[in-house]
Design an enzyme around this catalytic site. Structure first.
Site, PDB file in Angstrom:
ATOM      1  N   LEU A 124       2.687  -1.928  -8.351  1.00 42.44           N
ATOM      2  CA  LEU A 124       1.347  -2.484  -8.210  1.00 42.44           C
ATOM      3  C   LEU A 124       0.882  -2.176  -6.792  1.00 42.44           C
ATOM      4  CD1 LEU A 124       1.764  -6.042  -9.820  1.00 42.44           C
ATOM      5  CD2 LEU A 124       0.727  -4.029 -10.878  1.00 42.44           C
ATOM      6  N   ASP A 125      -0.420  -1.980  -6.627  1.00 37.54           N
ATOM      7  CA  ASP A 125      -0.954  -1.764  -5.289  1.00 37.54           C
ATOM      8  C   ASP A 125      -0.690  -2.982  -4.412  1.00 37.54           C
ATOM      9  OD1 ASP A 125      -1.942   0.679  -6.136  1.00 37.54           O
ATOM     10  OD2 ASP A 125      -3.926  -0.133  -6.637  1.00 37.54           O
ATOM     11  N   LYS A 126      -0.731  -2.769  -3.115  1.00 37.30           N
ATOM     12  CA  LYS A 126      -0.433  -3.831  -2.148  1.00 37.30           C
ATOM     13  C   LYS A 126      -1.208  -5.110  -2.443  1.00 37.30           C
ATOM     14  CE  LYS A 126      -0.975  -4.925   2.771  1.00 37.30           C
ATOM     15  NZ  LYS A 126      -1.398  -4.420   4.107  1.00 37.30           N
ATOM     16  N   THR A 128      -2.902  -5.939  -5.252  1.00 39.91           N
ATOM     17  CA  THR A 128      -2.953  -6.352  -6.656  1.00 39.91           C
ATOM     18  C   THR A 128      -1.826  -7.348  -6.899  1.00 39.91           C
ATOM     19  OG1 THR A 128      -3.870  -4.237  -7.379  1.00 39.91           O
ATOM     20  CG2 THR A 128      -2.778  -5.576  -9.054  1.00 39.91           C
ATOM     21  N   ARG A 223      -8.786   0.874 -11.023  1.00 40.78           N
ATOM     22  CA  ARG A 223      -9.784   0.928  -9.959  1.00 40.78           C
ATOM     23  C   ARG A 223     -10.637   2.194 -10.071  1.00 40.78           C
ATOM     24  NH1 ARG A 223      -6.160   0.111  -4.724  1.00 40.78           N
ATOM     25  NH2 ARG A 223      -8.205   0.096  -3.694  1.00 40.78           N
TER      26      ARG A 223
END
Length: 309
Positions: A124-126, A128, A223
């Site tokens: 997961l992105d930082k 998220t 996104r």
């Protein structure tokens, strides 16, 4: 085993290891047939050969272990499911050499340094939040990667996007590296296949609360796809540009929007087959407090101004 290739036979004999790892061992000379080590992955076998594999599982991760608290949703001898908070980086990298999920796993799980990427099979992105599954052993890692590749692992997200959407739908557009912004992704016909399904949970006067499901798992997929259809995520400055404030919004609402300094995206549900027991598992994680408060303020703004489509 009759009339099969060497790499196919090894995959059947050693199912705990990935095909790529077995191929690597063949090419590095760790596999012999009747004592002969100069063999190739595509070598055809007949019957009666003696196959020997003389390899050791080396340490895969050399980062430092750090005692970082994790929100553990589920854990057994094979897998770990966490609810990742905003701000926690998954892998060490430029500007984030420590303090990551990987560092935390090295401290929490003995011998996980022998599993590729410390058992992290997806990310997961930082900023998220939400659910991630980690493999604690090599057999579990092999099984989870196979599910991801087969697209049988279910991942569902919740997001707040710009604009009022009247219905759900699907975005089927390939994603690749942005041609000029090397840290960004973009819809690109030369990219990899990417499919995102979405449905409306709640409509507001300038925003929409969505439930999204991935068929694929490309970097920044949700996104990029939502920005592509002109409904970027709230707080996503990378793909959404400068925040657009609705007309006649209250000071409290404006302050809430400006203070939400991350993309409004949460991995809410994760479904998978346990890689060892084969049990069907479903995990859910509630929205984090900042996301809940954001929705409350958006809902209050809509109650005052109504929805105009």
């Amino acid at each position: 085993m009759f009339d099969k290739r060497l790499d196919q036979c090894l995959a059947l004999l050693f199912p705990d290891y990935s095909r790529s790892k077995l191929k690597e061992w063949i090419l590095e000379g760790y596999v012999s047939i009747d004592g002969k080590v100069e063999v190739t992955p595509r070598l055809k076998l007949s019957s009666g050969e003696l196959i020997e594999l003389n390899a050791t599982q080396e340490i895969q991760v050399s980062n430092i272990a750090q005692d970082i608290e994790l929100d553990v949703v589920y854990e057994d001898d094979d897998i770990l499911v966490i609810n990742k908070p905003a701000g926690l980086v998954v892998h060490p990298g430029a500007g984030n050499q420590d303090g990551t999920l990987l560092n935390a796993l090295l401290a929490r799980v003995p011998n996980i340094d022998q599993v590729p990427r410390a058992g992290i099979v997806h990310r997961l992105d930082k900023d998220t939040t939400g659910l991630m599954v980690v493999a604690k052993t090599l057999p579990a890692q092999t099984g989870l990667v196979e599910q991801l590749q087969a697209r049988s692992m279910g991942r569902e997200y919740e997001a707040l996007v710009m604009g009022t959407m009247v219905a759900g739908g699907m975005v089927d557009e390939p994603i690749g590296r942005h041609p000029t912004k090397r840290t960004s992704m973009a819809v690109s016909q030369s990219g990899k296949e990417a499919v995102t399904h979405f449905r409306v949970i709640e409509k507001f006067r300038a925003y929409t609360h969505l439930r999204l499901k991935l068929e694929s798992g490309r970097t920044h997929q949700i996104r990029v796809h939502m920005s592509h259809i002109k409904h970027p995520l709230v707080g996503d400055h990378l793909y959404g540009g400068r925040p657009r404030l609705p007309k006649h919004a209250s000071e409290v609402f404006i302050e809430t929007l400006r203070g939400f300094n991350r993309q409004a995206l949460h991995a809410a549900q994760l479904s998978l087959t346990h890689p060892i027991s084969a049990e069907a598992l479903i995990f859910k994680a509630p929205l984090p407090d900042d996301f809940v408060y954001l929705l409350e303020q958006v809902r209050a703004d809509t109650a005052i101004h109504g929805i105009q489509i």
